[in-house]
Scaffold this active site. Sequence first.
Site, short mmCIF file in Angstrom:
data_model
loop_
_atom_site.label_atom_id
_atom_site.label_comp_id
_atom_site.label_asym_id
_atom_site.label_seq_id
_atom_site.Cartn_x
_atom_site.Cartn_y
_atom_site.Cartn_z
CD GLU A 165 -1.66 0.24 3.55
OE1 GLU A 165 -2.29 1.32 3.54
OE2 GLU A 165 -1.92 -0.68 4.35
CB SER A 219 0.52 5.30 7.65
OG SER A 219 0.06 4.05 8.07
N1 LIG Z 1 -18.10 8.46 1.96
C1 LIG Z 1 -17.33 8.12 3.00
N2 LIG Z 1 -17.65 7.05 3.75
C2 LIG Z 1 -16.91 6.70 4.81
N3 LIG Z 1 -15.81 7.38 5.20
C3 LIG Z 1 -15.43 8.45 4.49
C4 LIG Z 1 -16.18 8.87 3.35
N4 LIG Z 1 -15.56 9.96 2.83
C5 LIG Z 1 -14.51 10.23 3.59
N5 LIG Z 1 -14.40 9.33 4.61
C6 LIG Z 1 -13.35 9.36 5.65
O1 LIG Z 1 -12.24 8.71 5.07
C7 LIG Z 1 -11.75 7.69 5.93
C8 LIG Z 1 -11.19 6.57 5.09
O2 LIG Z 1 -10.13 7.09 4.34
P1 LIG Z 1 -9.31 6.22 3.30
O3 LIG Z 1 -10.19 5.73 2.22
O4 LIG Z 1 -8.14 7.07 2.88
O5 LIG Z 1 -8.79 5.06 4.23
P2 LIG Z 1 -8.89 3.46 4.14
O6 LIG Z 1 -8.01 3.04 3.01
O7 LIG Z 1 -10.30 3.03 4.11
O8 LIG Z 1 -8.24 3.07 5.54
P3 LIG Z 1 -6.85 2.36 5.90
O9 LIG Z 1 -5.82 2.95 4.95
O10 LIG Z 1 -6.58 2.72 7.30
O11 LIG Z 1 -7.08 0.93 5.62
C9 LIG Z 1 -12.93 7.32 6.78
O12 LIG Z 1 -12.52 6.79 8.03
C10 LIG Z 1 -13.65 8.64 6.94
O13 LIG Z 1 -13.10 9.41 7.99
C1 LIG Z 2 -3.12 -0.50 9.35
C2 LIG Z 2 -3.02 0.59 8.28
C3 LIG Z 2 -1.58 0.68 7.78
C4 LIG Z 2 -3.93 0.16 7.11
O1 LIG Z 2 -3.86 1.08 6.06
C5 LIG Z 2 -3.52 1.97 8.81
O2 LIG Z 2 -4.84 1.88 9.20
C6 LIG Z 2 -2.66 2.50 9.97
O3 LIG Z 2 -1.59 2.98 9.76
N1 LIG Z 2 -3.19 2.47 11.22
C7 LIG Z 2 -2.50 2.98 12.40
C8 LIG Z 2 -1.72 1.89 13.09
C9 LIG Z 2 -0.75 2.47 14.12
O4 LIG Z 2 -1.14 2.64 15.27
O5 LIG Z 2 0.40 2.76 13.75
#
Ligand SMILES: Nc1ncnc2c1ncn2[C@@H]1O[C@H](COP(=O)(O)OP(=O)(O)OP(=O)(O)O)[C@@H](O)[C@H]1O
Ligand SMILES: CC(C)(CO)[C@@H](O)C(=O)NCCC(=O)O
Length: 394
Positions: A165, A219
């Site tokens: 990622e 992150s």
């Molecule tokens: N339509 C939406 N539905 C849900 N969350 C949304 C929406 N638009 C923006 N967000 C926000 O974006 C965040 C998710 O962001 P993003 O897609 O960058 O992360 P992710 O890839 O799902 O999470 P991670 O990288 O931690 O696995 C949600 O937690 C919320 O705060």
């Molecule tokens: C687990 C990931 C890398 C998934 O994208 C992200 O949600 C993250 O960085 N969470 C925080 C984890 C931490 O406490 O460092």
Amino acid sequence: MAPRTFKNRVRKQSKMAESAMGEVVNGFPAETESGTPMPWFGMDIGGTLCKLVYFEPKNISPDELDSEVEILKKIRKYLIKNSSYGKTGHRDTHLQMDNVPLRGRKGTLHFIRFPTSEMGNFLILARSKGIATLVSTVCATGGGAYKFENDFKKEVNMKLAKFDEFDSLIKGMQYVDAHNPTECYYWAEPTDEKKCCKMNYDLSNPYPFLIVNIGSGVSVLAVYGPNNYKRVSGTSIGGGTFLGLCCLLTGCNSFEEAIELAAGGDNTHVDKLVRDIYGGDYQRFGLPGDLVASSFGQMNSRDRRSKVSREDLAKATLVTITNNIGSIARMCALQEKIDRVVFIGNFLRVNPISMKLLAYAMDYWSNGTMKALFLEHEGYFGAVGCLLQFNEHS
Ligand SMILES: Nc1ncnc2c1ncn2[C@@H]1O[C@H](COP(=O)(O)OP(=O)(O)OP(=O)(O)O)[C@@H](O)[C@H]1O
Ligand SMILES: CC(C)(CO)[C@@H](O)C(=O)NCCC(=O)O
């Protein structure tokens, strides 16, 4: 000889398509062991949102059209004709990038998102469009590329070409910034509602810089060169926390609703400020009276609780999460001796409140030495980056 089933016919057609068009001429990736590659998709399956980037090649020749597998043609039409898919899928048409190069072709990048919780329905839809008959491979990144790998195989006969990622994120950022002159910006005068505005920033010479990716969790990456970065920190108090707490506290049901509530609220009804404690500034250590001293610090009082609105609670939640992330970002930047901090991730989608707060906090607490930067395609870089890497992988 292979039996004349539909599946074999499609396989044969796609083989013919490939040999007719040739890998170098049309830029389609080579066929993988598993069968037909889905040439132009990149998927980032996150903890909250799944991001899908689709490259639509320009000037598809009549020969190419003839030889393109019927199912791929249908999928292309379906994606481009619509800007919403079912109840929860959206194409961000304002982010569309036209006339960009990808593997020797020019074309349009389309940006689509849906909640990861809808993955089951997405697979049913993909199956209903006939994807399972293609025996195909798609580029994928994010935690879901691992979590859902078996489901993709089982439900739609699709193999995932998995990419890391953060590799994808950085590659995607570099590519999008290089092809969109207005990609990177900062907020000028972030505390003055009237004067505050977005200003273009030239990120063509970016190293070193810090990335703060605010998704479900956060992150922090320090990037020293095109292929040289490390994950320096992270926090579980991120976009998912904002949305989760906001739903609990206000009864709202979506991110958009949470942001709208926050926009009409006042966090000072919820938080305890320095002036609530000092009666004014704490001058000796430069803490202004209007600084939050304690997030949610007023909410121990039954009387205060009875007076706050849902809007105030949403705003206080947003400010709490944002300031905490800003503070971690600043400490990481200090530790890494980096002065440019690029904030990305879908938490910043339709969320100028947080961007302006981050802009102000980075500037104020660093005495003007650090700069908060933002990117227009905030949540899509992982999906773009894994699409770009397909050739390297296959
Ligand atoms: N339509 C939406 N539905 C849900 N969350 C949304 C929406 N638009 C923006 N967000 C926000 O974006 C965040 C998710 O962001 P993003 O897609 O960058 O992360 P992710 O890839 O799902 O999470 P991670 O990288 O931690 O696995 C949600 O937690 C919320 O705060
Ligand atoms: C687990 C990931 C890398 C998934 O994208 C992200 O949600 C993250 O960085 N969470 C925080 C984890 C931490 O406490 O460092």
